[in-house]
Design a protein around this motif. Structure first.
Motif, mmCIF file in Angstrom:
data_model
loop_
_atom_site.group_PDB
_atom_site.id
_atom_site.type_symbol
_atom_site.label_atom_id
_atom_site.label_comp_id
_atom_site.label_asym_id
_atom_site.label_seq_id
_atom_site.Cartn_x
_atom_site.Cartn_y
_atom_site.Cartn_z
ATOM 1 N N VAL A 27 6.467 -35.184 -34.868
ATOM 2 C CA VAL A 27 6.054 -35.133 -33.477
ATOM 3 C C VAL A 27 5.056 -36.260 -33.268
ATOM 4 O O VAL A 27 4.046 -36.319 -33.973
ATOM 5 N N SER A 28 5.338 -37.161 -32.334
ATOM 6 C CA SER A 28 4.376 -38.200 -32.018
ATOM 7 C C SER A 28 3.497 -37.730 -30.871
ATOM 8 O O SER A 28 3.994 -37.366 -29.809
ATOM 9 N N THR A 29 2.198 -37.732 -31.119
ATOM 10 C CA THR A 29 1.237 -37.377 -30.068
ATOM 11 C C THR A 29 0.521 -38.621 -29.550
ATOM 12 O O THR A 29 -0.540 -38.527 -28.943
ATOM 13 N N ALA A 30 1.122 -39.781 -29.767
ATOM 14 C CA ALA A 30 0.520 -41.038 -29.316
ATOM 15 C C ALA A 30 0.330 -41.053 -27.801
ATOM 16 O O ALA A 30 -0.553 -41.747 -27.292
ATOM 17 N N ASP A 31 1.118 -40.271 -27.077
ATOM 18 C CA ASP A 31 0.996 -40.220 -25.618
ATOM 19 C C ASP A 31 -0.371 -39.691 -25.177
ATOM 20 O O ASP A 31 -0.845 -40.012 -24.096
#
Length: 140
Positions: free
Chosen positions: A106-110
């Motif tokens: 899961v990318s939480t870069a947002d």
């Protein structure tokens, strides 16, 4: 293909967002041999790092004993990437020691404006990364 319930999807995403800016990690266990994720098991990132995760060795030993007692196996092994896309790093591939597991990233870069939110699943066997489709269902 990885099939999981909306509830499990939401719990993985919530854990990833909750631990941000550190990487979150955990397992979703299921009955041995079924490839059906059922029991959400969030783990503590012992590294407490935004760029690396590791399961605490005592927690991991406890998890595997619990899996054995319940006749379960890790169906999903998940973690988050906080500043990069949801694609396995070299380190992720090195630590991928469950050939039958789905490796969810899961990318939480947002959350920091660094990229788009992503939820992706991979099979990692003998160093080979294969992305797979994710199907989210209301119930099995």
């Amino acid at each position: 293909m990885l099939t999981l319930t909306q509830d499990l999807y939401d719990r993985i995403v919530e854990h990833a967002r909750q631990d941000h800016p550190d990487e979150a990690c955990g397992v979703v266990a299921g009955p041995a041999g079924t490839d059906r994720p059922e029991r959400f098991v969030p783990m503590l990132n012992a590294a407490r790092s935004p760029t690396f995760y590791e399961f605490d060795s005592k927690d991991l030993l406890k998890l595997y004993r619990d899996l054995d007692d319940r006749d379960e196996e890790p169906v999903i092994v998940y973690h988050s990437h906080t500043a990069t896309e949801a694609y396995p790093s070299r380190t992720d591939v090195t630590y991928a020691n469950e050939p039958h597991a789905h490796y969810v990233l899961v990318s939480t870069a947002d959350k920091d404006g660094l990229g788009d939110f992503q939820f992706r699943s991979y099979r990692i066997v003998d160093g080979v990364i294969t992305e797979e489709e994710v199907q989210v269902v209301d119930a099995y």
